[in-house]
Enzyme design. Sequence first.
Site, mmCIF file in Angstrom:
data_model
loop_
_atom_site.group_PDB
_atom_site.id
_atom_site.type_symbol
_atom_site.label_atom_id
_atom_site.label_comp_id
_atom_site.label_asym_id
_atom_site.label_seq_id
_atom_site.Cartn_x
_atom_site.Cartn_y
_atom_site.Cartn_z
ATOM 1 N N HIS A 181 -4.302 -5.588 40.473
ATOM 2 C CA HIS A 181 -5.272 -4.950 39.286
ATOM 3 C C HIS A 181 -6.928 -5.418 39.460
ATOM 4 O O HIS A 181 -7.074 -6.227 39.910
ATOM 5 C CB HIS A 181 -4.799 -5.535 37.740
ATOM 6 C CG HIS A 181 -5.772 -5.403 36.972
ATOM 7 N ND1 HIS A 181 -5.772 -4.000 36.108
ATOM 8 C CD2 HIS A 181 -7.002 -5.858 36.319
ATOM 9 C CE1 HIS A 181 -6.844 -3.679 35.258
ATOM 10 N NE2 HIS A 181 -7.510 -5.150 35.273
ATOM 11 N N TYR A 216 -3.639 -6.206 28.137
ATOM 12 C CA TYR A 216 -3.339 -4.854 28.387
ATOM 13 C C TYR A 216 -3.345 -4.094 27.166
ATOM 14 O O TYR A 216 -2.684 -2.867 26.970
ATOM 15 C CB TYR A 216 -2.037 -4.590 29.107
ATOM 16 C CG TYR A 216 -2.336 -4.847 30.945
ATOM 17 C CD1 TYR A 216 -2.817 -4.060 31.550
ATOM 18 C CD2 TYR A 216 -1.487 -5.836 31.313
ATOM 19 C CE1 TYR A 216 -3.091 -4.121 32.821
ATOM 20 C CE2 TYR A 216 -1.418 -6.002 32.859
ATOM 21 C CZ TYR A 216 -2.517 -5.076 33.283
ATOM 22 O OH TYR A 216 -2.315 -5.199 34.955
ATOM 23 N N LYS A 274 -0.746 -9.616 41.111
ATOM 24 C CA LYS A 274 0.484 -9.373 40.555
ATOM 25 C C LYS A 274 1.815 -10.127 40.827
ATOM 26 O O LYS A 274 1.736 -10.617 42.012
ATOM 27 C CB LYS A 274 0.817 -8.104 39.986
ATOM 28 C CG LYS A 274 -0.387 -7.380 39.449
ATOM 29 C CD LYS A 274 -0.205 -5.760 39.193
ATOM 30 C CE LYS A 274 -1.343 -5.164 38.431
ATOM 31 N NZ LYS A 274 -0.635 -3.665 37.813
ATOM 32 N N ASN A 292 2.333 -2.945 41.596
ATOM 33 C CA ASN A 292 1.591 -2.272 42.385
ATOM 34 C C ASN A 292 0.428 -3.612 43.008
ATOM 35 O O ASN A 292 -0.527 -3.335 43.421
ATOM 36 C CB ASN A 292 0.757 -1.158 41.962
ATOM 37 C CG ASN A 292 -0.063 -1.707 40.621
ATOM 38 O OD1 ASN A 292 -0.151 -2.499 40.152
ATOM 39 N ND2 ASN A 292 -0.708 -0.621 40.339
ATOM 40 N N GLU A 307 -13.113 -8.515 30.997
ATOM 41 C CA GLU A 307 -11.954 -8.839 31.497
ATOM 42 C C GLU A 307 -11.974 -10.331 32.285
ATOM 43 O O GLU A 307 -11.208 -11.217 32.452
ATOM 44 C CB GLU A 307 -11.471 -7.806 32.702
ATOM 45 C CG GLU A 307 -10.675 -6.762 31.922
ATOM 46 C CD GLU A 307 -10.214 -5.616 32.992
ATOM 47 O OE1 GLU A 307 -10.060 -5.817 34.054
ATOM 48 O OE2 GLU A 307 -9.886 -4.646 32.425
HETATM 49 P P1 CMP Z 1 -3.269 -1.756 36.398
HETATM 50 O O1 CMP Z 1 -4.360 -1.482 37.217
HETATM 51 O O2 CMP Z 1 -2.857 -3.266 36.232
HETATM 52 O O3 CMP Z 1 -3.460 -1.127 34.876
HETATM 53 C C1 CMP Z 1 -2.281 -0.951 34.119
HETATM 54 C C2 CMP Z 1 -0.923 -0.854 34.853
HETATM 55 O O4 CMP Z 1 0.054 -0.275 34.316
HETATM 56 C C3 CMP Z 1 -1.125 0.007 36.173
HETATM 57 O O5 CMP Z 1 -1.774 -1.174 36.874
HETATM 58 C C4 CMP Z 1 0.244 0.008 36.539
HETATM 59 O O6 CMP Z 1 0.646 -1.234 37.463
HETATM 60 C C5 CMP Z 1 0.997 -0.120 35.425
HETATM 61 N N1 CMP Z 1 1.740 1.225 35.088
HETATM 62 C C6 CMP Z 1 3.158 1.318 35.198
HETATM 63 N N2 CMP Z 1 3.601 2.552 35.059
HETATM 64 C C7 CMP Z 1 2.446 3.305 34.878
HETATM 65 C C8 CMP Z 1 2.059 4.760 34.874
HETATM 66 N N3 CMP Z 1 3.056 5.651 34.633
HETATM 67 N N4 CMP Z 1 0.713 4.882 34.817
HETATM 68 C C9 CMP Z 1 -0.355 4.193 34.915
HETATM 69 N N5 CMP Z 1 0.007 2.940 35.005
HETATM 70 C C10 CMP Z 1 1.317 2.527 35.126
#
Ligand code: CMP
Length: 140
Positions: free
Chosen positions: A117, A51, A11, A114, A128
């Site tokens: 993904h 998403y 990311k 984070n 995906e």
């Molecule tokens: P990812 O695995 O990319 O899938 C969805 C993303 O939404 C997740 O990782 C997080 O980076 C982001 N995200 C932001 N806020 C939240 C939340 N409260 N709960 C879950 N995902 C979140």
Amino acid sequence: MTVERTLSILKPDATRRNLTGKINAKFEEAGLRIVAQKRLHLSEAQAGAFYAVHKERPFYKDLVAFMTSGPVVVQVLEGENAVAKNREIMGATNPANAAPGTIRKEFAESIEANSVHGSDSAENAATEVAFFFSGIEIVG
Ligand code: CMP
């Protein structure tokens, strides 16, 4: 023994801090192979479509804004049980809950930023992977 493929995204927080090599080393040390990889700057439409499953969630708008805030590296990882293995290597979505040694524990800045993904099921992995790559771009 099932060899699988999963979609991984490094990311914008990871590319901004020049962490792509350190993160790729985690995948390779755990036995996953990077069989396709490219660096992209996603448009709002592309990130929104990727998403779309989260469209109704309160964090959707911020998530799309974050994912378009800088370059990402999209990649296909291949190996034994690659979907589950990658989720283990990444650690919990919220870095506060991630196990020691995982990518998110070591590198993630927040639940949004984070670092990585990874697909959450074999079925979603197929969708995906096809979102970003054509067959000719994946070299196992
Ligand atoms: P990812 O695995 O990319 O899938 C969805 C993303 O939404 C997740 O990782 C997080 O980076 C982001 N995200 C932001 N806020 C939240 C939340 N409260 N709960 C879950 N995902 C979140």
